[in-house]
Write a protein that holds these residues in place. Structure first.
Motif, PDB file in Angstrom:
ATOM      1  N   VAL A  10       0.803  -1.222   0.000  1.00 39.16           N
ATOM      2  CA  VAL A  10       0.000   0.000   0.000  1.00 39.16           C
ATOM      3  C   VAL A  10       0.838   1.275   0.000  1.00 39.16           C
ATOM      4  CG1 VAL A  10      -2.002  -1.089   1.074  1.00 39.16           C
ATOM      5  CG2 VAL A  10      -0.239  -0.074   2.518  1.00 39.16           C
ATOM      6  N   ASP A  11       2.129   1.163   0.265  1.00 38.87           N
ATOM      7  CA  ASP A  11       2.966   2.366   0.294  1.00 38.87           C
ATOM      8  C   ASP A  11       3.748   2.497  -1.010  1.00 38.87           C
ATOM      9  OD1 ASP A  11       4.685   0.246   0.734  1.00 38.87           O
ATOM     10  OD2 ASP A  11       5.731   1.167   2.413  1.00 38.87           O
ATOM     11  N   TYR A  12       4.589   3.512  -1.070  1.00 35.80           N
ATOM     12  CA  TYR A  12       5.378   3.779  -2.265  1.00 35.80           C
ATOM     13  C   TYR A  12       6.597   2.872  -2.340  1.00 35.80           C
ATOM     14  CZ  TYR A  12       2.479   7.923  -2.767  1.00 35.80           C
ATOM     15  OH  TYR A  12       1.416   8.776  -2.921  1.00 35.80           O
ATOM     16  N   SER A  13       7.286   2.958  -3.472  1.00 37.61           N
ATOM     17  CA  SER A  13       8.345   2.014  -3.796  1.00 37.61           C
ATOM     18  C   SER A  13       9.735   2.396  -3.282  1.00 37.61           C
ATOM     19  CB  SER A  13       8.389   1.838  -5.315  1.00 37.61           C
ATOM     20  OG  SER A  13       9.134   0.719  -5.683  1.00 37.61           O
ATOM     21  N   PHE A  14      10.094   3.679  -3.371  1.00 34.86           N
ATOM     22  CA  PHE A  14      11.472   4.069  -3.050  1.00 34.86           C
ATOM     23  C   PHE A  14      11.569   4.781  -1.719  1.00 34.86           C
ATOM     24  CE2 PHE A  14      15.188   6.733  -2.898  1.00 34.86           C
ATOM     25  CZ  PHE A  14      16.167   5.956  -3.444  1.00 34.86           C
ATOM     26  N   PRO A  15      12.505   4.349  -0.887  1.00 32.44           N
ATOM     27  CA  PRO A  15      13.371   3.170  -0.935  1.00 32.44           C
ATOM     28  C   PRO A  15      12.660   1.945  -0.354  1.00 32.44           C
ATOM     29  CG  PRO A  15      13.988   4.541   0.924  1.00 32.44           C
ATOM     30  CD  PRO A  15      12.855   5.245   0.229  1.00 32.44           C
ATOM     31  N   SER A  16      13.250   0.800  -0.538  1.00 29.76           N
ATOM     32  CA  SER A  16      12.666  -0.439  -0.018  1.00 29.76           C
ATOM     33  C   SER A  16      12.771  -0.472   1.506  1.00 29.76           C
ATOM     34  CB  SER A  16      13.413  -1.641  -0.601  1.00 29.76           C
ATOM     35  OG  SER A  16      13.080  -2.821   0.105  1.00 29.76           O
ATOM     36  N   GLY A  17      11.618  -0.485   2.160  1.00 29.66           N
ATOM     37  CA  GLY A  17      11.580  -0.558   3.619  1.00 29.66           C
ATOM     38  C   GLY A  17      12.078  -1.894   4.146  1.00 29.66           C
ATOM     39  N   HIS A  18      11.740  -2.985   3.429  1.00 27.32           N
ATOM     40  CA  HIS A  18      12.223  -4.313   3.835  1.00 27.32           C
ATOM     41  C   HIS A  18      13.754  -4.337   3.840  1.00 27.32           C
ATOM     42  CE1 HIS A  18       8.130  -5.722   3.093  1.00 27.32           C
ATOM     43  NE2 HIS A  18       8.468  -6.922   3.533  1.00 27.32           N
ATOM     44  N   THR A  19      14.330  -3.799   2.774  1.00 30.38           N
ATOM     45  CA  THR A  19      15.791  -3.783   2.647  1.00 30.38           C
ATOM     46  C   THR A  19      16.417  -2.894   3.708  1.00 30.38           C
ATOM     47  OG1 THR A  19      15.611  -4.161   0.268  1.00 30.38           O
ATOM     48  CG2 THR A  19      17.711  -3.272   1.083  1.00 30.38           C
ATOM     49  N   SER A  20      15.854  -1.724   3.888  1.00 27.39           N
ATOM     50  CA  SER A  20      16.404  -0.783   4.854  1.00 27.39           C
ATOM     51  C   SER A  20      16.357  -1.349   6.272  1.00 27.39           C
ATOM     52  CB  SER A  20      15.651   0.547   4.777  1.00 27.39           C
ATOM     53  OG  SER A  20      16.224   1.490   5.653  1.00 27.39           O
ATOM     54  N   ALA A  21      15.218  -1.871   6.668  1.00 28.29           N
ATOM     55  CA  ALA A  21      15.098  -2.441   8.019  1.00 28.29           C
ATOM     56  C   ALA A  21      16.053  -3.619   8.197  1.00 28.29           C
ATOM     57  CB  ALA A  21      13.661  -2.866   8.289  1.00 28.29           C
ATOM     58  N   SER A  22      16.106  -4.478   7.200  1.00 28.79           N
ATOM     59  CA  SER A  22      16.947  -5.681   7.310  1.00 28.79           C
ATOM     60  C   SER A  22      18.420  -5.322   7.454  1.00 28.79           C
ATOM     61  CB  SER A  22      16.728  -6.583   6.094  1.00 28.79           C
ATOM     62  OG  SER A  22      15.401  -7.037   6.055  1.00 28.79           O
ATOM     63  N   PHE A  23      18.902  -4.427   6.605  1.00 25.85           N
ATOM     64  CA  PHE A  23      20.308  -4.042   6.702  1.00 25.85           C
ATOM     65  C   PHE A  23      20.580  -3.123   7.885  1.00 25.85           C
ATOM     66  CE2 PHE A  23      20.717  -5.678   2.356  1.00 25.85           C
ATOM     67  CZ  PHE A  23      21.891  -6.401   2.496  1.00 25.85           C
ATOM     68  N   ALA A  24      19.585  -2.356   8.326  1.00 19.70           N
ATOM     69  CA  ALA A  24      19.779  -1.506   9.509  1.00 19.70           C
ATOM     70  C   ALA A  24      20.161  -2.363  10.710  1.00 19.70           C
ATOM     71  CB  ALA A  24      18.521  -0.693   9.800  1.00 19.70           C
ATOM     72  N   ALA A  25      19.485  -3.477  10.879  1.00 20.16           N
ATOM     73  CA  ALA A  25      19.804  -4.383  11.987  1.00 20.16           C
ATOM     74  C   ALA A  25      21.023  -5.244  11.663  1.00 20.16           C
ATOM     75  CB  ALA A  25      18.605  -5.272  12.301  1.00 20.16           C
ATOM     76  N   ALA A  26      21.049  -5.842  10.463  1.00 21.46           N
ATOM     77  CA  ALA A  26      22.122  -6.779  10.115  1.00 21.46           C
ATOM     78  C   ALA A  26      23.496  -6.132  10.155  1.00 21.46           C
ATOM     79  CB  ALA A  26      21.856  -7.383   8.736  1.00 21.46           C
ATOM     80  N   LEU A  27      23.595  -4.886   9.710  1.00 20.88           N
ATOM     81  CA  LEU A  27      24.906  -4.225   9.726  1.00 20.88           C
ATOM     82  C   LEU A  27      25.359  -3.898  11.146  1.00 20.88           C
ATOM     83  CD1 LEU A  27      24.554  -1.975   6.556  1.00 20.88           C
ATOM     84  CD2 LEU A  27      25.949  -4.044   6.810  1.00 20.88           C
ATOM     85  N   VAL A  28      24.421  -3.627  12.036  1.00 22.89           N
ATOM     86  CA  VAL A  28      24.769  -3.449  13.455  1.00 22.89           C
ATOM     87  C   VAL A  28      25.260  -4.784  14.014  1.00 22.89           C
ATOM     88  CG1 VAL A  28      23.819  -3.031  15.771  1.00 22.89           C
ATOM     89  CG2 VAL A  28      23.248  -1.480  13.884  1.00 22.89           C
ATOM     90  N   TYR A  29      24.549  -5.868  13.709  1.00 21.53           N
ATOM     91  CA  TYR A  29      24.984  -7.185  14.187  1.00 21.53           C
ATOM     92  C   TYR A  29      26.380  -7.502  13.647  1.00 21.53           C
ATOM     93  CZ  TYR A  29      19.938  -7.916  15.030  1.00 21.53           C
ATOM     94  OH  TYR A  29      18.630  -7.815  15.423  1.00 21.53           O
ATOM     95  N   TYR A  30      26.607  -7.194  12.372  1.00 17.32           N
ATOM     96  CA  TYR A  30      27.903  -7.474  11.764  1.00 17.32           C
ATOM     97  C   TYR A  30      29.025  -6.704  12.465  1.00 17.32           C
ATOM     98  CZ  TYR A  30      31.487  -8.259   8.282  1.00 17.32           C
ATOM     99  OH  TYR A  30      32.653  -8.627   7.658  1.00 17.32           O
ATOM    100  N   LYS A  31      28.754  -5.477  12.807  1.00 18.30           N
ATOM    101  CA  LYS A  31      29.766  -4.626  13.461  1.00 18.30           C
ATOM    102  C   LYS A  31      29.987  -5.021  14.927  1.00 18.30           C
ATOM    103  CE  LYS A  31      31.889  -0.495  14.114  1.00 18.30           C
ATOM    104  NZ  LYS A  31      33.273  -0.386  13.932  1.00 18.30           N
TER     105      LYS A  31
END
Length: 178
Positions: free
Chosen positions: A100-121
């Motif tokens: 139902v929302d707009y396309s740019f940027p991908s929220g799934h991608t942003s949320a996933s990498f927001a957490a994953a990159l913290v875990y990686y660091k």
């Protein structure tokens, strides 16, 4: 801009015509489900809060997720208001319920990498690497399922990379929860 748009649609059509397979559709729907509203990353981050040894990581990931939500879902999506690929091109077949929302940027991608990159660091590398791999799979699932353009996914990744870097640096600099 037309050049980037033509590359976006060419990549989506390549995925749709040469990568998609009926027997994989359920798998990619399941992967994308893990990114819905960031629920999986929120649960993992809350679990990390429960142990003293990982509390900083959980807190940092939740901060990064909150920043991701504010920047991508509330701000950028609504300012840029980019239609989804299936809305602009009849040839793009959407394999999930219509977002139902707009396309740019991908929220799934942003949320996933927001957490994953913290875990990686902040976590031991094997755990962080698994998180980054899962985030990349969630990002790809958005293309596979026809929900986003590649530039949406790249934009979500860039937003997450910047937000997670700011959060990690701030946690270190201000000795938060040490």
């Amino acid at each position: 801009m037309d050049f980037i748009r033509s590359i976006d649609i060419a990549i989506l059509m390549f995925i749709q015509n040469y990568v998609r397979a009926d027997f994989l559709n359920g798998f990619w729907r399941g992967i994308t489900f893990l990114g819905d509203k960031g629920w999986f990353w929120i649960v993992v981050s809350l679990a990390l809060l429960c142990r003293k040894r990982t509390r900083r990581v959980g807190f940092a990931a939740l901060l990064s997720l909150a920043g991701s939500f504010l920047i991508t879902n509330l701000l950028l999506k609504n300012i840029l208001a980019r239609p989804r690929p299936f809305q602009e091109f009849e040839s793009v077949a959407l394999l999930i319920a219509e977002p139902v929302d707009y396309s740019f940027p991908s929220g799934h991608t942003s949320a996933s990498f927001a957490a994953a990159l913290v875990y990686y660091k902040m976590l031991p590398k094997p755990y962080g690497l698994l998180a980054v791999i899962l985030a990349a799979m969630i990002a790809f699932s958005r293309l596979y399922l026809g929900a986003h353009y590649p530039t949406d996914v790249f934009g979500g990744f860039l937003a997450a990379a910047m937000i997670s870097a700011i959060v990690c640096r701030s946690m270190e600099r201000y000795k938060i929860l040490e």
